[in-house]
Scaffold this active site. Structure first.
Site, mmCIF file in Angstrom:
data_model
loop_
_atom_site.group_PDB
_atom_site.id
_atom_site.type_symbol
_atom_site.label_atom_id
_atom_site.label_comp_id
_atom_site.label_asym_id
_atom_site.label_seq_id
_atom_site.Cartn_x
_atom_site.Cartn_y
_atom_site.Cartn_z
ATOM 1 N N HIS A 1 -4.437 -13.174 39.749
ATOM 2 C CA HIS A 1 -5.367 -12.411 40.583
ATOM 3 C C HIS A 1 -6.013 -11.331 39.722
ATOM 4 O O HIS A 1 -5.412 -10.835 38.761
ATOM 5 C CB HIS A 1 -4.626 -11.738 41.734
ATOM 6 C CG HIS A 1 -4.183 -12.673 42.809
ATOM 7 N ND1 HIS A 1 -3.961 -12.257 44.102
ATOM 8 C CD2 HIS A 1 -3.907 -14.003 42.793
ATOM 9 C CE1 HIS A 1 -3.574 -13.284 44.827
ATOM 10 N NE2 HIS A 1 -3.526 -14.357 44.054
ATOM 11 N N GLU B 1 -6.463 -8.174 40.218
ATOM 12 C CA GLU B 1 -5.703 -6.925 40.122
ATOM 13 C C GLU B 1 -4.538 -7.043 39.138
ATOM 14 O O GLU B 1 -4.310 -6.139 38.330
ATOM 15 C CB GLU B 1 -5.117 -6.531 41.492
ATOM 16 C CG GLU B 1 -6.147 -6.320 42.572
ATOM 17 C CD GLU B 1 -6.353 -7.536 43.451
ATOM 18 O OE1 GLU B 1 -6.447 -7.369 44.674
ATOM 19 O OE2 GLU B 1 -6.430 -8.665 42.914
ATOM 20 N N CYS C 1 -3.716 -8.202 48.185
ATOM 21 C CA CYS C 1 -2.704 -8.972 48.907
ATOM 22 C C CYS C 1 -1.333 -8.329 48.685
ATOM 23 O O CYS C 1 -1.208 -7.335 47.964
ATOM 24 C CB CYS C 1 -2.700 -10.417 48.404
ATOM 25 S SG CYS C 1 -2.081 -10.595 46.704
ATOM 26 N N CYS D 1 -0.308 -8.210 44.892
ATOM 27 C CA CYS D 1 -1.052 -7.207 44.138
ATOM 28 C C CYS D 1 -0.685 -5.796 44.578
ATOM 29 O O CYS D 1 -0.569 -4.894 43.745
ATOM 30 C CB CYS D 1 -2.548 -7.464 44.275
ATOM 31 S SG CYS D 1 -3.038 -9.022 43.481
#
Length: 169
Positions: free
Chosen positions: A62, A64, A92, A95
């Protein structure tokens, strides 16, 4: 603080969110979900990243997570105190956990995520008082632009799938 760029005024949050949007567009160009992240510490960009989940076939790729990893390498520390993370979509659970564990001071996100947002929408892991660290959260910065990137991407994806499915009948 307000900065002037390309002939118009914007505050720092908008400026750095635009950098995150640039990252999201890089993801889109390679067929990834267009999510981008930028980490700023002491007024300096120390990391930039975009989603690479499909490209790398890694669930944790991801924007992040990749930005946090880059920021830790840039600073030589896993503690990202005094840092602000700008991300185009609400983080999410995974993260949010990485944000808390890396001690990021502040999170600024664009679009809310009604299906997975853990910075206030479904739950707020970033400000959970039972954790040993909480982050300040600012939501909705350039939300319309961030949300449009995602909705346009998924609309085009559905159209492509429909056209592929329709042509084989």
């Amino acid at each position: 603080m307000t900065v002037c760029t390309k002939g118009y005024m914007m505050n720092n949050d908008e400026y750095y969110m635009r950098l995150a949007i640039e990252e999201a567009k890089k993801a889109e160009q390679i067929g990834e979900v267009p999510i981008g992240a930028v980490i700023v510490q002491d007024g300096r960009v120390i990391a930039r990243a975009h989603n690479l989940r499909e490209t790398e076939q890694r669930a944790i790729a991801h924007a992040e997570i990749l930005a946090i990893d880059e920021a830790c390498q840039a600073t030589g520390s896993w503690r990202l105190e005094r840092a602000t993370l700008y991300v185009t979509l609400e983080p999410c659970a995974m993260c949010a956990g990485a944000i808390v564990l890396s001690r990021i001071e502040r999170v600024v996100f664009g679009a809310s995520d009604p299906k997975g947002g853990c910075a206030g929408t479904l739950m707020n892991l970033l400000q959970e008082s039972r954790f040993n660290h909480q982050a300040d959260v600012t939501s909705g910065v350039l939300a319309s632009e961030c949300g449009s990137l995602l909705s346009d991407f998924f609309r085009r994806l559905r159209e492509r799938k429909k056209n592929v499915g329709g042509s084989s009948n």
